[in-house]
Design an enzyme around this catalytic site. Sequence first.
Site, PDB file in Angstrom:
ATOM      1  N   LYS A  40      18.370   5.218  71.023  1.00 56.76           N
ATOM      2  CA  LYS A  40      18.166   4.337  69.872  1.00 56.76           C
ATOM      3  C   LYS A  40      16.722   3.831  69.856  1.00 56.76           C
ATOM      4  O   LYS A  40      15.997   3.946  70.843  1.00 56.76           O
ATOM      5  CB  LYS A  40      19.136   3.161  69.936  1.00 56.76           C
ATOM      6  CG  LYS A  40      18.931   2.243  71.139  1.00 56.76           C
ATOM      7  CD  LYS A  40      19.928   1.107  71.143  1.00 56.76           C
ATOM      8  CE  LYS A  40      19.698   0.186  72.356  1.00 56.76           C
ATOM      9  NZ  LYS A  40      20.602  -0.982  72.341  1.00 56.76           N
ATOM     10  N   TYR A 272     -10.663 -14.932  69.577  1.00 53.98           N
ATOM     11  CA  TYR A 272     -10.316 -16.057  68.716  1.00 53.98           C
ATOM     12  C   TYR A 272     -10.007 -17.324  69.512  1.00 53.98           C
ATOM     13  O   TYR A 272      -9.292 -17.291  70.512  1.00 53.98           O
ATOM     14  CB  TYR A 272      -9.096 -15.716  67.861  1.00 53.98           C
ATOM     15  CG  TYR A 272      -9.346 -14.637  66.824  1.00 53.98           C
ATOM     16  CD1 TYR A 272     -10.339 -14.783  65.867  1.00 53.98           C
ATOM     17  CD2 TYR A 272      -8.570 -13.478  66.807  1.00 53.98           C
ATOM     18  CE1 TYR A 272     -10.557 -13.797  64.918  1.00 53.98           C
ATOM     19  CE2 TYR A 272      -8.768 -12.495  65.855  1.00 53.98           C
ATOM     20  CZ  TYR A 272      -9.773 -12.654  64.912  1.00 53.98           C
ATOM     21  OH  TYR A 272      -9.984 -11.681  63.970  1.00 53.98           O
ATOM     22  N   MET A 320      -5.231  -8.391  66.714  1.00 52.33           N
ATOM     23  CA  MET A 320      -4.401  -7.391  66.067  1.00 52.33           C
ATOM     24  C   MET A 320      -4.721  -5.979  66.538  1.00 52.33           C
ATOM     25  O   MET A 320      -3.812  -5.161  66.735  1.00 52.33           O
ATOM     26  CB  MET A 320      -4.567  -7.474  64.542  1.00 52.33           C
ATOM     27  CG  MET A 320      -3.683  -6.500  63.784  1.00 52.33           C
ATOM     28  SD  MET A 320      -3.876  -6.598  61.996  1.00 52.33           S
ATOM     29  CE  MET A 320      -3.160  -8.206  61.658  1.00 52.33           C
TER      30      MET A 320
END
EC number: 5.1.1.1
Length: 396
Positions: A40, A272, A320
């Site tokens: 799965k 950041y 990101m």
Amino acid sequence: MTQTTPHTRARAEIDLAALRANVRALRARAPRAGLMAVVKADGYGHGAVPCARAAIAAGAEWIGTATPDEALALRAAGVPGRIMCWLWTPGGPWREGIEAGLDMSVSGLWALDEVVAAARATGRTARIQLKADTGLGRNGCQPADWAALVAAARAAEAEGAVRITGLWSHFACADEPGHPSIAHQLTAFREMVAHAEKEGADPEVRHIANSPATLTLPEAHFDLVRPGIAMYGVSPSPEIGTHQELGLRPVMTLAASVALVKRVPEGHGVSYGHHYTTPGATTLGLIPVGYADGVPRHASGRGPVLVGGRVRTAAGRIAMDQFVVDLGGQEIPEGSEAVLFGPGTRGEPSAEDWARAAGTIAYEIVTRIGTRVPRVLLHEEPEREPLPGAVPTARP
């Protein structure tokens, strides 16, 4: 599966030889039972189709998925043998499942009604497995409702609409050895199986053992074991042991090419929020993967990576698309390999190390690696014909 080029920024190497070895090791843990290889979530992030084929080559008799779409995709790719899927919702592709020869899980009367209607429409007998909720409290039929579900399923079987091929359940706490719920669930499962068989059900397989139960609970093996995460060489939990202690080989290695190395002065903010500032003049290495690729942001300041021959730690926030490591003044060439996790044979971190750094479980680390990271298959071998059916075993 995409092959990398010299310009690929990152890759997830999938060692199919390790997967085959893990399947053989898990079969040895349950020698009287068949094995369902659970693929799965795209094979826990490793690639469902190649992992299913490798598992079958290593002796898996069944393949398991969560959703019917996952199972149908395997059939469309030509994966042979028994395929079971269990996470159905109203209006699901029952007819397609019947036509593909899937084993489809039924947890309630609504699902039985839908699969019977689909069977009548196709004129074919549906293969169904009745799931018992023995204490997990998730999917499955409650003991109080079990008699009604079994009676309705037997009536549908008498009509020829369905064949009850399995009776099954799932553990809540098998990854916590000695947890009292384990014995309670085993007792409930035996009782619910006994009732179904007394009512005339004659299943091909009865199964409850997930990865931790496969590894630690031989009394739970019944006719079939269903390893998932262990097949990929990842320990189900620290309480059970490390992958080395369990005799498993991690299948995925996540690596990237260092994008930039630069010297910075003391007190330089990094990423950041400037949650990290350099304690002295140093070198910084830019690793071009981030949370969009599945690298957990919660591991900011803690996530380990092998680069330049040493294990470094993510310096500051994981962004990101990228994060930074403090190389401590070391100069390495751009394009050098940075290994986030792997089997540990070169001293690299493991998926379990990233799980600890992120405050999560290793399952999440491997399954969240995104589609921007190409999977590179290692040690493929020719397919073999699947073994027919499930291995019968004596009733425990």
